[in-house]
Design a protein around this motif. Structure first.
Motif, PDB file in Angstrom:
ATOM      1  N   VAL A   1      43.488  47.747  39.844  1.00 14.06           N
ATOM      2  CA  VAL A   1      42.847  48.908  39.216  1.00 14.06           C
ATOM      3  C   VAL A   1      42.077  48.425  37.997  1.00 14.06           C
ATOM      4  O   VAL A   1      42.594  47.635  37.200  1.00 14.06           O
ATOM      5  N   ILE A   2      40.832  48.917  37.874  1.00 14.33           N
ATOM      6  CA  ILE A   2      40.003  48.571  36.714  1.00 14.33           C
ATOM      7  C   ILE A   2      39.588  49.864  36.015  1.00 14.33           C
ATOM      8  O   ILE A   2      39.215  50.843  36.673  1.00 14.33           O
ATOM      9  N   LEU A   3      39.654  49.854  34.695  1.00 15.42           N
ATOM     10  CA  LEU A   3      39.145  50.984  33.903  1.00 15.42           C
ATOM     11  C   LEU A   3      38.068  50.481  32.960  1.00 15.42           C
ATOM     12  O   LEU A   3      38.291  49.548  32.182  1.00 15.42           O
ATOM     13  N   ILE A   4      36.896  51.114  33.009  1.00 17.52           N
ATOM     14  CA  ILE A   4      35.797  50.798  32.102  1.00 17.52           C
ATOM     15  C   ILE A   4      35.829  51.810  30.965  1.00 17.52           C
ATOM     16  O   ILE A   4      35.708  53.015  31.189  1.00 17.52           O
ATOM     17  N   ALA A   5      36.029  51.334  29.744  1.00 19.80           N
ATOM     18  CA  ALA A   5      36.097  52.216  28.578  1.00 19.80           C
ATOM     19  C   ALA A   5      35.365  51.554  27.416  1.00 19.80           C
ATOM     20  O   ALA A   5      35.935  51.309  26.346  1.00 19.80           O
TER      21      ALA A   5
ATOM     22  N   GLY B   1      38.773  51.807  43.396  1.00 15.01           N
ATOM     23  CA  GLY B   1      39.698  51.161  42.471  1.00 15.01           C
ATOM     24  C   GLY B   1      39.167  51.010  41.064  1.00 15.01           C
ATOM     25  O   GLY B   1      39.869  50.502  40.185  1.00 15.01           O
ATOM     26  N   VAL B   2      37.929  51.441  40.832  1.00 18.27           N
ATOM     27  CA  VAL B   2      37.319  51.319  39.504  1.00 18.27           C
ATOM     28  C   VAL B   2      37.189  52.709  38.888  1.00 18.27           C
ATOM     29  O   VAL B   2      36.602  53.619  39.479  1.00 18.27           O
ATOM     30  N   TYR B   3      37.729  52.872  37.684  1.00 19.45           N
ATOM     31  CA  TYR B   3      37.690  54.130  36.948  1.00 19.45           C
ATOM     32  C   TYR B   3      36.904  53.917  35.652  1.00 19.45           C
ATOM     33  O   TYR B   3      36.621  52.789  35.242  1.00 19.45           O
ATOM     34  N   ALA B   4      36.557  55.026  34.989  1.00 19.17           N
ATOM     35  CA  ALA B   4      35.868  54.930  33.697  1.00 19.17           C
ATOM     36  C   ALA B   4      36.284  56.097  32.825  1.00 19.17           C
ATOM     37  O   ALA B   4      36.600  57.188  33.321  1.00 19.17           O
TER      38      ALA B   4
END
Length: 467
Positions: free
Chosen positions: A141-145, A305-308
């Motif tokens: 899981v990836i989160l872009i913030a 699987g990529v969130y922001a």
């Protein structure tokens, strides 16, 4: 164990990291600007700390009618001054302390913090440029913030000394003799009000008909009237074309040819997302025309699987929303119970004097709603506690649905409106009726008494709207 990699240590990133760690994830947080992000280091925490000093000065300077006098005979309106160097030292110390507190919490919760600039190789791999070289992190899981940074004008380049963005003002050691603020949105209005409250001469350049064009019109009018009464010059329907430095002065040229000269200029003309050169498009993450990451209500991007979360999404650029987006992303990704983001229950605040707090439906939405929405508005000047405190400016406004009386929105313009909006925020979120709000006890005397009174005035809303 689910491998979670988060890029960016602001509210969206660090709140997501805490949730992911709580749910058993193996969490790595990659940050290049300092834990807490702009919200803690250059925006919310510093600006509201500065505003807190200005707020005290404003309250004292307008306290003469309460019988307050200085020992030397000076009136509160003329006997105050500020040590801006000391104020800004405190501002930065508090910001650093808050950042350290958050970092310590992350470490206690076993989040791995990596100092570096992160980017995507693919939806499954994040690479970080660190002082020790490039490092790769496989991720489930990836989160872009990654947040946003201040927008500047092509013909108004900040120099950090006389032409400033809101991230640079804390380097000032003396109060600007004459500050020109370009931009009358929330950031511009807050800083204009703060420096005026600190005793400086302020000119506010607004390209719209009024300050705070996206806020409640009645509230914005109250604030503009207060600004003018306190000596601020508000230039409405005036758009800045260029800002240049001329020695110890700055010259702002407007599009109609007029010029405004001052000692300093603060640019508050919006934000640009930090989404360039992160490999987002190559990884299949969709960006809109303005460069913001496109997300749904559970913070998913177009890449699996990529969130922001946060300002880089442009959804609603508030620290509280960023934090909730980050939490929602992790709840969803790690299989916990989750409710999609609901912007209709978000409360927000403009930290001016008086403050302007809102939640739920706006006046514009209420005016066009079908069926018609009932509104009650009470000026604070009739409130007993407001009279005691010498408060004349402000009001309470409540919106409710016909027949059912369910509270759907509200506006508070008052000192500490950010605290007073909470009862209305609960009412909106829990779909309470005006009768339920009205039947709750309030302290007498208190400003919250006007909240209950506004609700009482809506008791017969159903009959009135049907009639």
């Amino acid at each position: 164990m689910t491998r979670v990699v988060i890029i960016g240590g602001g509210p969206g990133g660090y709140e997501a990291a805490l949730v992911a760690a709580q749910l058993g994830g193996e969490v790595t947080l990659i940050d290049s600007d300092g834990i807490g992000g702009s919200a803690v280091l250059t925006d919310c925490v510093p600006s509201k700390t500065l505003i807190a000093t200005a707020e005290v000065m404003t309250e004292v300077s307008e306290s003469e009618e309460l019988g307050i006098r200085f020992a030397d005979g000076d009136s509160p309106a003329t006997g105050l001054s500020v040590d801006l160097k000391a104020v800004n030292k405190r501002v930065l110390e508090l910001a650093d302390a808050q950042s350290e507190d958050i970092a310590s919490r992350l470490v206690r919760d076993k989040v791995t913090i990596v100092a570096g600039r992160g980017g995507l190789v693919s939806p499954e791999v994040v690479v970080a440029e660190t002082a020790d070289g490039e490092r790769s992190y496989p991720a489930d899981v990836i989160l872009i913030a990654t947040g946003a940074h201040p927008r500047v004008l092509p013909e108004a380049v900040p120099d950090g000394e006389r032409i400033l963005t809101w991230t640079q003002v804390y380097g000032l050691n003396e109060l600007p003799e004459k500050l020109i603020v370009v931009g009358s949105g929330v950031t511009g209005a807050e800083f204009a009000g703060a420096y005026s409250g600190l005793g400086g001469e302020v000119v506010l350049v607004s390209s719209r008909d009024r300050v705070l064009p996206h806020e409640d019109a009645d509230a914005a009018q109250v604030l503009e009237d207060v600004f003018t009464r306190r000596g601020m010059e508000v230039l409405s329907r005036s758009r800045a074309q260029s800002v240049v430095r001329d020695g110890d002065q700055v010259v702002v040229t407007l599009t109609d040819g007029r010029t405004v000269t001052g000692s300093h200029c603060l640019l508050a003309v919006g934000s640009i997302p930090n989404t360039e050169n992160l490999g987002l498009a190559e990884a299949g993450v969709e960006l809109n025309e303005a460069g913001f990451v496109a997300v749904d209500r559970v913070s998913r991007t177009s890449a699996r699987g990529v969130y922001a979360a946060g300002d880089c999404t442009g959804v609603l650029m508030l620290a509280s929303v960023a934090a909730m987006q980050g939490r929602i992303a992790m709840w969803h990704a790690l299989g916990d119970r989750v409710s999609p983001l609901d912007l209709s229950v978000v409360s927000s605040n403009v930290f001016t004097a008086p403050e302007i707090a809102t939640v739920g439906m706006t006046q514009q939405q209420a005016d066009t709603a079908i069926p018609k929405v009932a509104t009650a508005m009470l000026p604070l000047e009739g409130n007993a506690r407001a009279k005691m405190q010498g408060v004349r400016d402000g009001f309470i406004k409540v919106f409710c649905l016909p027949v059912t009386g369910i509270v759907v929105g509200g506006v508070v313009v008052a000192p500490r409106a950010s605290e007073l909006i909470y009862p209305l925020a609960i009412a909106v979120a829990e779909r309470l009726t005006v009768d339920q709000v009205a039947e709750s006890f309030t302290v007498y005397p208190s400003l919250t008494g006007s909240l209950a009174e506004a609700a009482r005035r809506l008791h017969l809303h159903g009959q009135e709207l049907r009639g």
